[in-house]
Write a protein that holds these residues in place. Structure first.
Motif, PDB file in Angstrom:
ATOM      1  N   ASN A  48      40.469  39.031  52.159  1.00 17.15           N
ATOM      2  CA  ASN A  48      41.574  39.147  51.216  1.00 17.15           C
ATOM      3  C   ASN A  48      40.995  40.027  50.111  1.00 17.15           C
ATOM      4  O   ASN A  48      40.248  39.573  49.262  1.00 17.15           O
ATOM      5  N   GLU A  94      29.883  39.219  48.414  1.00 14.48           N
ATOM      6  CA  GLU A  94      30.580  38.849  47.174  1.00 14.48           C
ATOM      7  C   GLU A  94      29.848  39.458  45.988  1.00 14.48           C
ATOM      8  O   GLU A  94      28.636  39.319  45.840  1.00 14.48           O
ATOM      9  N   PHE A  95      30.634  40.094  45.122  1.00 18.57           N
ATOM     10  CA  PHE A  95      30.058  40.774  43.967  1.00 18.57           C
ATOM     11  C   PHE A  95      29.818  39.808  42.800  1.00 18.57           C
ATOM     12  O   PHE A  95      28.885  39.985  42.014  1.00 18.57           O
ATOM     13  N   LEU A 124      40.549  47.651  44.508  1.00 13.92           N
ATOM     14  CA  LEU A 124      39.591  48.469  45.260  1.00 13.92           C
ATOM     15  C   LEU A 124      40.043  48.738  46.696  1.00 13.92           C
ATOM     16  O   LEU A 124      39.241  49.197  47.515  1.00 13.92           O
ATOM     17  N   GLY A 178      34.495  39.795  49.985  1.00 16.48           N
ATOM     18  CA  GLY A 178      35.054  39.025  48.873  1.00 16.48           C
ATOM     19  C   GLY A 178      35.450  37.606  49.261  1.00 16.48           C
ATOM     20  O   GLY A 178      36.636  37.269  49.242  1.00 16.48           O
ATOM     21  N   PRO A 179      34.487  36.748  49.597  1.00 17.10           N
ATOM     22  CA  PRO A 179      34.823  35.377  50.025  1.00 17.10           C
ATOM     23  C   PRO A 179      35.391  34.515  48.901  1.00 17.10           C
ATOM     24  O   PRO A 179      36.060  33.520  49.178  1.00 17.10           O
ATOM     25  N   GLY A 180      35.108  34.885  47.656  1.00 16.02           N
ATOM     26  CA  GLY A 180      35.663  34.126  46.524  1.00 16.02           C
ATOM     27  C   GLY A 180      35.221  32.677  46.558  1.00 16.02           C
ATOM     28  O   GLY A 180      34.032  32.364  46.597  1.00 16.02           O
ATOM     29  N   LEU A 231      37.976  41.675  38.711  1.00 19.13           N
ATOM     30  CA  LEU A 231      37.424  41.669  40.076  1.00 19.13           C
ATOM     31  C   LEU A 231      38.510  41.377  41.112  1.00 19.13           C
ATOM     32  O   LEU A 231      38.235  41.068  42.261  1.00 19.13           O
ATOM     33  N   GLY A 232      39.751  41.469  40.677  1.00 18.54           N
ATOM     34  CA  GLY A 232      40.875  41.277  41.597  1.00 18.54           C
ATOM     35  C   GLY A 232      40.905  39.879  42.194  1.00 18.54           C
ATOM     36  O   GLY A 232      41.273  39.701  43.358  1.00 18.54           O
ATOM     37  N   GLN A 233      40.516  38.890  41.395  1.00 17.12           N
ATOM     38  CA  GLN A 233      40.433  37.534  41.947  1.00 17.12           C
ATOM     39  C   GLN A 233      41.790  36.832  41.946  1.00 17.12           C
ATOM     40  O   GLN A 233      42.272  36.362  40.911  1.00 17.12           O
ATOM     41  N   ASN A 234      42.405  36.777  43.114  1.00 15.48           N
ATOM     42  CA  ASN A 234      43.604  35.972  43.337  1.00 15.48           C
ATOM     43  C   ASN A 234      43.271  35.130  44.555  1.00 15.48           C
ATOM     44  O   ASN A 234      43.207  35.642  45.675  1.00 15.48           O
ATOM     45  N   PHE A 235      43.003  33.861  44.305  1.00 12.78           N
ATOM     46  CA  PHE A 235      42.471  33.025  45.381  1.00 12.78           C
ATOM     47  C   PHE A 235      43.595  32.443  46.226  1.00 12.78           C
ATOM     48  O   PHE A 235      44.572  31.905  45.697  1.00 12.78           O
ATOM     49  N   LEU A 236      43.432  32.536  47.529  1.00 11.52           N
ATOM     50  CA  LEU A 236      44.425  32.017  48.469  1.00 11.52           C
ATOM     51  C   LEU A 236      44.350  30.498  48.489  1.00 11.52           C
ATOM     52  O   LEU A 236      43.248  29.949  48.533  1.00 11.52           O
ATOM     53  N   ASP A 269      28.064  44.896  45.778  1.00 14.14           N
ATOM     54  CA  ASP A 269      29.327  45.625  45.720  1.00 14.14           C
ATOM     55  C   ASP A 269      29.568  46.127  47.144  1.00 14.14           C
ATOM     56  O   ASP A 269      28.741  46.867  47.693  1.00 14.14           O
ATOM     57  N   VAL A 270      30.676  45.753  47.735  1.00 10.31           N
ATOM     58  CA  VAL A 270      30.930  46.117  49.135  1.00 10.31           C
ATOM     59  C   VAL A 270      30.870  47.631  49.346  1.00 10.31           C
ATOM     60  O   VAL A 270      30.509  48.102  50.425  1.00 10.31           O
TER      61      VAL A 270
HETATM   62  N1  SAM Z   1      38.668  35.479  49.861  1.00 11.28           N
HETATM   63  C1  SAM Z   1      39.044  34.750  48.666  1.00 11.28           C
HETATM   64  C2  SAM Z   1      40.415  34.158  48.827  1.00 11.28           C
HETATM   65  O1  SAM Z   1      41.125  34.601  49.739  1.00 11.28           O
HETATM   66  O2  SAM Z   1      40.763  33.280  48.063  1.00 11.28           O
HETATM   67  C3  SAM Z   1      38.985  35.655  47.430  1.00 11.28           C
HETATM   68  C4  SAM Z   1      39.878  36.869  47.469  1.00 11.28           C
HETATM   69  S1  SAM Z   1      40.004  37.735  45.932  1.00 11.28           S
HETATM   70  C5  SAM Z   1      41.541  38.554  46.189  1.00 11.28           C
HETATM   71  C6  SAM Z   1      38.852  39.096  46.067  1.00 11.28           C
HETATM   72  C7  SAM Z   1      37.388  38.727  46.071  1.00 11.28           C
HETATM   73  O3  SAM Z   1      36.614  39.928  46.127  1.00 11.28           O
HETATM   74  C8  SAM Z   1      36.913  37.989  44.822  1.00 11.28           C
HETATM   75  O4  SAM Z   1      36.117  36.911  45.201  1.00 11.28           O
HETATM   76  C9  SAM Z   1      36.085  39.028  44.053  1.00 11.28           C
HETATM   77  O5  SAM Z   1      35.076  38.479  43.260  1.00 11.28           O
HETATM   78  C10 SAM Z   1      35.532  39.864  45.210  1.00 11.28           C
HETATM   79  N2  SAM Z   1      35.159  41.236  44.822  1.00 11.28           N
HETATM   80  C11 SAM Z   1      35.719  42.006  43.867  1.00 11.28           C
HETATM   81  N3  SAM Z   1      35.125  43.220  43.836  1.00 11.28           N
HETATM   82  C12 SAM Z   1      34.170  43.209  44.799  1.00 11.28           C
HETATM   83  C13 SAM Z   1      33.216  44.171  45.260  1.00 11.28           C
HETATM   84  N4  SAM Z   1      33.138  45.397  44.727  1.00 11.28           N
HETATM   85  N5  SAM Z   1      32.375  43.818  46.252  1.00 11.28           N
HETATM   86  C14 SAM Z   1      32.450  42.578  46.822  1.00 11.28           C
HETATM   87  N6  SAM Z   1      33.331  41.636  46.427  1.00 11.28           N
HETATM   88  C15 SAM Z   1      34.188  41.937  45.433  1.00 11.28           C
END
Ligand code: SAM
Length: 279
Positions: free
Chosen positions: A123, A78-79, A128, A57-59, A27-32, A103-104
């Protein structure tokens, strides 16, 4: 000598604030976590009273919570279901967070804007990025601006000028509909886990609909796709199925040019002259 047994590892290890410790790579999770970077992003967004901010994607809330502190209310998409409860709990004392579990790419921004205009921020999950950018373009009329953290290389492509090695379909499509302003770069250390690439924050401001000048958006998209689908070929060859050399010349271009040399306005003129069957 007493020996302590290591604590058994919980399968679903969570921090004190309820978030899982492990990030989901798919899910591309790299948290800031870098406070300085977070502050710069909030400053760049500069929320004003009445703004309708939508975060993608608030994470774990790295941007969400400071934005709530500053603005009082926002919507976030947020997915990942696992993030919803701890995020709502963290947000509750700070402001009014409307959290959409979706899913956005399925979110209809035009409907969400309900006649107004949204300010998108996030972020983004880097896997995606392009689909999210193209999805946002489809709703450009409902979007006032966008502030996104993306892979630095993607931001370079978005803002590239003709003649640059990285000028391509993404540059033309985005610049045709938006002004693209790269703001600043961010190193991998600002994230947990650290990505393998550098990142950058970019601002996109959709142009007023009357000023874009594209007659048929799908014809424009098809011409740009065809031209860059074979970027080493001349326009004459890459566009053989959709535009004659005479038409390319009528658009003020040379048939022996390659797509990477054609400015955005050149593609607009070409698409506006091309026959409807071009797509
Ligand atoms: N905003 C947070 C931060 O800066 O720490 C999280 C950023 S992280 C790079 C990307 C976020 O997008 C994750 O929380 C992930 O679960 C969410 N995400 C991934 N695919 C998604 C989708 N299709 N729709 C909505 N959110 C998604």
């Amino acid at each position: 000598m007493s020996r302590q047994r290591p604590a058994p590892r919980a399968r679903d290890a969570r921090d004190a604030d309820g978030f899982r410790r492990d990030a989901k790579k798919h899910l591309g999770q790299n948290f800031l976590h870098d406070r300085g970077v977070i502050d710069r992003i909030v400053l760049a967004i500069d929320p004003r009273p009445g703004d309708r901010i939508v975060e993608i994607g608030p994470g774990q809330g790295a941007l969400t919570l400071p934005l709530l502190d500053r603005h009082g209310a926002l919507t976030a998409i947020e997915f990942d279901r696992d993030l919803l409860e701890p995020l709502s709990a963290a947000a509750a004392p700070r402001g009014e967070l409307t959290l959409l579990n979706a899913d956005v790419l399925e979110v209809d921004f035009t409907a969400l804007a309900a006649g107004g205009q949204l300010r998108l921020a996030g972020n983004l999950p880097y896997n995606l990025s392009s689909p999210i950018l193209f999805h946002a373009l489809e709703h450009a009329g409902a979007i006032r601006d966008m502030h996104f953290m993306l892979q630095k290389e993607v931001v370079e492509r978005m803002g590239a000028a003709p003649g640059s090695k990285v000028y391509g379909r993404l540059s033309v499509m985005l610049q045709a509909y938006c002004t693209v302003t790269p703001l600043f770069t961010v190193g991998p250390g600002a994230f947990r886990p650290a990505p393998k690439v550098d990142s950058a924050v970019v601002r996109l401001v959709p142009r007023a609909p009357g000023t874009v000048g594209i007659g048929d958006p799908s014809r424009f998209a098809a011409i740009v796709r065809a031209a860059f689908g074979q970027r080493r070929k001349t326009l004459r060859n890459a566009l053989a199925a959709v535009a004659t050399p005479a038409l390319i010349e009528a658009a003020g271009l040379r048939p022996d040019m390659r797509a990477e040399q054609v400015p955005v306005e050149g593609f607009v003129r070409l698409a506006n002259l091309a026959p409807p069957e071009a797509h």
